[in-house]
Scaffold this motif. Structure first.
Motif, PDB file in Angstrom:
ATOM      1  N   TRP A 120      -1.478  -4.186   3.867  1.00  0.00           N
ATOM      2  CA  TRP A 120      -0.540  -3.078   3.744  1.00  0.00           C
ATOM      3  C   TRP A 120      -1.354  -1.787   3.805  1.00  0.00           C
ATOM      4  O   TRP A 120      -2.470  -1.719   3.266  1.00  0.00           O
ATOM      5  CB  TRP A 120       0.196  -3.163   2.415  1.00  0.00           C
ATOM      6  CG  TRP A 120       1.144  -2.030   2.185  1.00  0.00           C
ATOM      7  CD1 TRP A 120       2.467  -1.996   2.521  1.00  0.00           C
ATOM      8  CD2 TRP A 120       0.863  -0.761   1.582  1.00  0.00           C
ATOM      9  NE1 TRP A 120       3.010  -0.789   2.168  1.00  0.00           N
ATOM     10  CE2 TRP A 120       2.049  -0.017   1.597  1.00  0.00           C
ATOM     11  CE3 TRP A 120      -0.283  -0.186   1.051  1.00  0.00           C
ATOM     12  CZ2 TRP A 120       2.124   1.277   1.088  1.00  0.00           C
ATOM     13  CZ3 TRP A 120      -0.211   1.096   0.540  1.00  0.00           C
ATOM     14  CH2 TRP A 120       0.983   1.815   0.563  1.00  0.00           C
ATOM     15  N   ALA A 121      -0.809  -0.766   4.457  1.00  0.00           N
ATOM     16  CA  ALA A 121      -1.549   0.488   4.564  1.00  0.00           C
ATOM     17  C   ALA A 121      -0.618   1.686   4.524  1.00  0.00           C
ATOM     18  O   ALA A 121       0.547   1.606   4.910  1.00  0.00           O
ATOM     19  CB  ALA A 121      -2.366   0.518   5.852  1.00  0.00           C
TER      20      ALA A 121
ATOM     21  N   LEU B 193      -8.793   2.861  12.240  1.00  0.00           N
ATOM     22  CA  LEU B 193      -7.507   2.220  12.029  1.00  0.00           C
ATOM     23  C   LEU B 193      -7.603   0.736  12.304  1.00  0.00           C
ATOM     24  O   LEU B 193      -8.440   0.293  13.088  1.00  0.00           O
ATOM     25  CB  LEU B 193      -6.455   2.860  12.942  1.00  0.00           C
ATOM     26  CG  LEU B 193      -6.276   4.376  12.809  1.00  0.00           C
ATOM     27  CD1 LEU B 193      -5.240   4.869  13.814  1.00  0.00           C
ATOM     28  CD2 LEU B 193      -5.883   4.771  11.401  1.00  0.00           C
ATOM     29  N   GLY B 194      -6.748  -0.037  11.646  1.00  0.00           N
ATOM     30  CA  GLY B 194      -6.664  -1.461  11.938  1.00  0.00           C
ATOM     31  C   GLY B 194      -5.961  -1.668  13.272  1.00  0.00           C
ATOM     32  O   GLY B 194      -5.732  -0.721  14.031  1.00  0.00           O
TER      33      GLY B 194
ATOM     34  N   GLY C  63       3.184   0.627   6.182  1.00  0.00           N
ATOM     35  CA  GLY C  63       3.540  -0.581   6.898  1.00  0.00           C
ATOM     36  C   GLY C  63       2.420  -1.595   6.837  1.00  0.00           C
ATOM     37  O   GLY C  63       1.592  -1.558   5.935  1.00  0.00           O
ATOM     38  N   TYR C  64       2.404  -2.474   7.825  1.00  0.00           N
ATOM     39  CA  TYR C  64       1.472  -3.595   7.829  1.00  0.00           C
ATOM     40  C   TYR C  64       0.600  -3.576   9.074  1.00  0.00           C
ATOM     41  O   TYR C  64       1.070  -3.274  10.168  1.00  0.00           O
ATOM     42  CB  TYR C  64       2.247  -4.913   7.808  1.00  0.00           C
ATOM     43  CG  TYR C  64       3.040  -5.112   6.549  1.00  0.00           C
ATOM     44  CD1 TYR C  64       2.445  -5.623   5.405  1.00  0.00           C
ATOM     45  CD2 TYR C  64       4.383  -4.768   6.496  1.00  0.00           C
ATOM     46  CE1 TYR C  64       3.169  -5.802   4.242  1.00  0.00           C
ATOM     47  CE2 TYR C  64       5.111  -4.945   5.336  1.00  0.00           C
ATOM     48  CZ  TYR C  64       4.495  -5.456   4.215  1.00  0.00           C
ATOM     49  OH  TYR C  64       5.214  -5.627   3.065  1.00  0.00           O
ATOM     50  N   TYR C  65      -0.670  -3.935   8.886  1.00  0.00           N
ATOM     51  CA  TYR C  65      -1.588  -4.167   9.997  1.00  0.00           C
ATOM     52  C   TYR C  65      -1.696  -5.664  10.241  1.00  0.00           C
ATOM     53  O   TYR C  65      -1.725  -6.449   9.291  1.00  0.00           O
ATOM     54  CB  TYR C  65      -2.996  -3.652   9.663  1.00  0.00           C
ATOM     55  CG  TYR C  65      -3.219  -2.204   9.968  1.00  0.00           C
ATOM     56  CD1 TYR C  65      -3.103  -1.720  11.258  1.00  0.00           C
ATOM     57  CD2 TYR C  65      -3.566  -1.317   8.962  1.00  0.00           C
ATOM     58  CE1 TYR C  65      -3.316  -0.379  11.537  1.00  0.00           C
ATOM     59  CE2 TYR C  65      -3.781   0.025   9.236  1.00  0.00           C
ATOM     60  CZ  TYR C  65      -3.660   0.478  10.524  1.00  0.00           C
ATOM     61  OH  TYR C  65      -3.874   1.800  10.801  1.00  0.00           O
ATOM     62  N   ALA C  66      -1.802  -6.044  11.493  1.00  0.00           N
ATOM     63  CA  ALA C  66      -2.127  -7.429  11.813  1.00  0.00           C
ATOM     64  C   ALA C  66      -3.560  -7.708  11.357  1.00  0.00           C
ATOM     65  O   ALA C  66      -3.860  -8.754  10.784  1.00  0.00           O
ATOM     66  CB  ALA C  66      -1.966  -7.692  13.301  1.00  0.00           C
ATOM     67  N   THR C  67      -4.443  -6.737  11.595  1.00  0.00           N
ATOM     68  CA  THR C  67      -5.831  -6.819  11.160  1.00  0.00           C
ATOM     69  C   THR C  67      -6.222  -5.467  10.588  1.00  0.00           C
ATOM     70  O   THR C  67      -6.066  -4.449  11.256  1.00  0.00           O
ATOM     71  CB  THR C  67      -6.775  -7.148  12.338  1.00  0.00           C
ATOM     72  OG1 THR C  67      -6.323  -8.345  12.970  1.00  0.00           O
ATOM     73  CG2 THR C  67      -8.202  -7.322  11.864  1.00  0.00           C
ATOM     74  N   GLY C  68      -6.716  -5.445   9.363  1.00  0.00           N
ATOM     75  CA  GLY C  68      -7.115  -4.194   8.736  1.00  0.00           C
ATOM     76  C   GLY C  68      -8.467  -3.716   9.221  1.00  0.00           C
ATOM     77  O   GLY C  68      -9.122  -4.364  10.041  1.00  0.00           O
ATOM     78  N   HIS C  69      -8.891  -2.576   8.709  1.00  0.00           N
ATOM     79  CA  HIS C  69     -10.203  -2.035   9.062  1.00  0.00           C
ATOM     80  C   HIS C  69     -11.206  -2.411   7.978  1.00  0.00           C
ATOM     81  O   HIS C  69     -10.836  -2.811   6.882  1.00  0.00           O
ATOM     82  CB  HIS C  69     -10.125  -0.515   9.219  1.00  0.00           C
ATOM     83  CG  HIS C  69      -9.819   0.201   7.929  1.00  0.00           C
ATOM     84  ND1 HIS C  69     -10.788   0.477   6.994  1.00  0.00           N
ATOM     85  CD2 HIS C  69      -8.668   0.675   7.418  1.00  0.00           C
ATOM     86  CE1 HIS C  69     -10.247   1.098   5.967  1.00  0.00           C
ATOM     87  NE2 HIS C  69      -8.953   1.224   6.199  1.00  0.00           N
ATOM     88  N   ALA C  70     -12.467  -2.291   8.293  1.00  0.00           N
ATOM     89  CA  ALA C  70     -13.521  -2.598   7.331  1.00  0.00           C
ATOM     90  C   ALA C  70     -14.341  -1.355   7.017  1.00  0.00           C
ATOM     91  O   ALA C  70     -15.444  -1.447   6.503  1.00  0.00           O
ATOM     92  CB  ALA C  70     -14.418  -3.707   7.863  1.00  0.00           C
TER      93      ALA C  70
END
Length: 152
Positions: free
Chosen positions: A130-131, A93-94, A57-64
């Motif tokens: 996307w993750a 996780l984002g 699915g999709y993250y609003a904000t991903g991880h770094a």
């Protein structure tokens, strides 16, 4: 489509018994992508099999966090670097994950999702994250594999 096809390799990585991001693709502000294929294997024997849940699915904000992967061009004449940023293997996780697909994967068997006709292809718009994640504790599998995508 531009024909700029890439593969991002997921090197064999041991996951801890925690929710984790297997793959995260962050598209650039001007380059959407189309996912073509996801392949994973867990390197376990049938005696060590277990079933884990995979969510895409999709993250609003991903991880770094995690490991940065440089996608390789599938067509060797393509000398351009991918605009899509790829990270693997993170227990960070984002934020605000929206599940689009979910699978149950018996990790003793390879996992492969190959997208076909246009209606079945996964389109990821520009400026999206996307993750593919393990949403909960999953034991400690060692996962490897690859994801193929085309930048448009």
């Amino acid at each position: 489509m531009s024909g700029l096809a890439y593969t991002a390799r997921h090197a064999a990585t041991a996951y801890t018994n925690a929710a984790s991001v297997i793959l995260q693709l962050t598209t650039s502000a001007d380059t959407p992508i189309t996912l073509k294929k996801i392949q994973l294997q867990a390197g376990v024997t049938s005696a060590g099999q277990s079933v884990v849940v995979l969510q895409a699915g999709y993250y609003a904000t991903g991880h770094a966090a995690g490991t940065t992967v440089t996608p390789g061009a599938i067509v060797r004449r393509n000398t351009l670097a991918a605009d899509t940023a790829v990270r693997i293997a993170s227990a960070t996780l984002g934020t605000t994950f929206t599940v689009v697909r979910e699978w149950q994967w018996n990790i003793a068997m390879p996992f492969e999702e190959q997208f076909g006709d246009d209606a079945l292809e996964w389109e990821v718009q520009a400026s999206n994250v996307w993750a593919l994640i393990l949403p909960s504790a999953s034991g400690t599998p060692t996962i490897s594999g690859a994801i193929d995508f085309v930048e448009r």
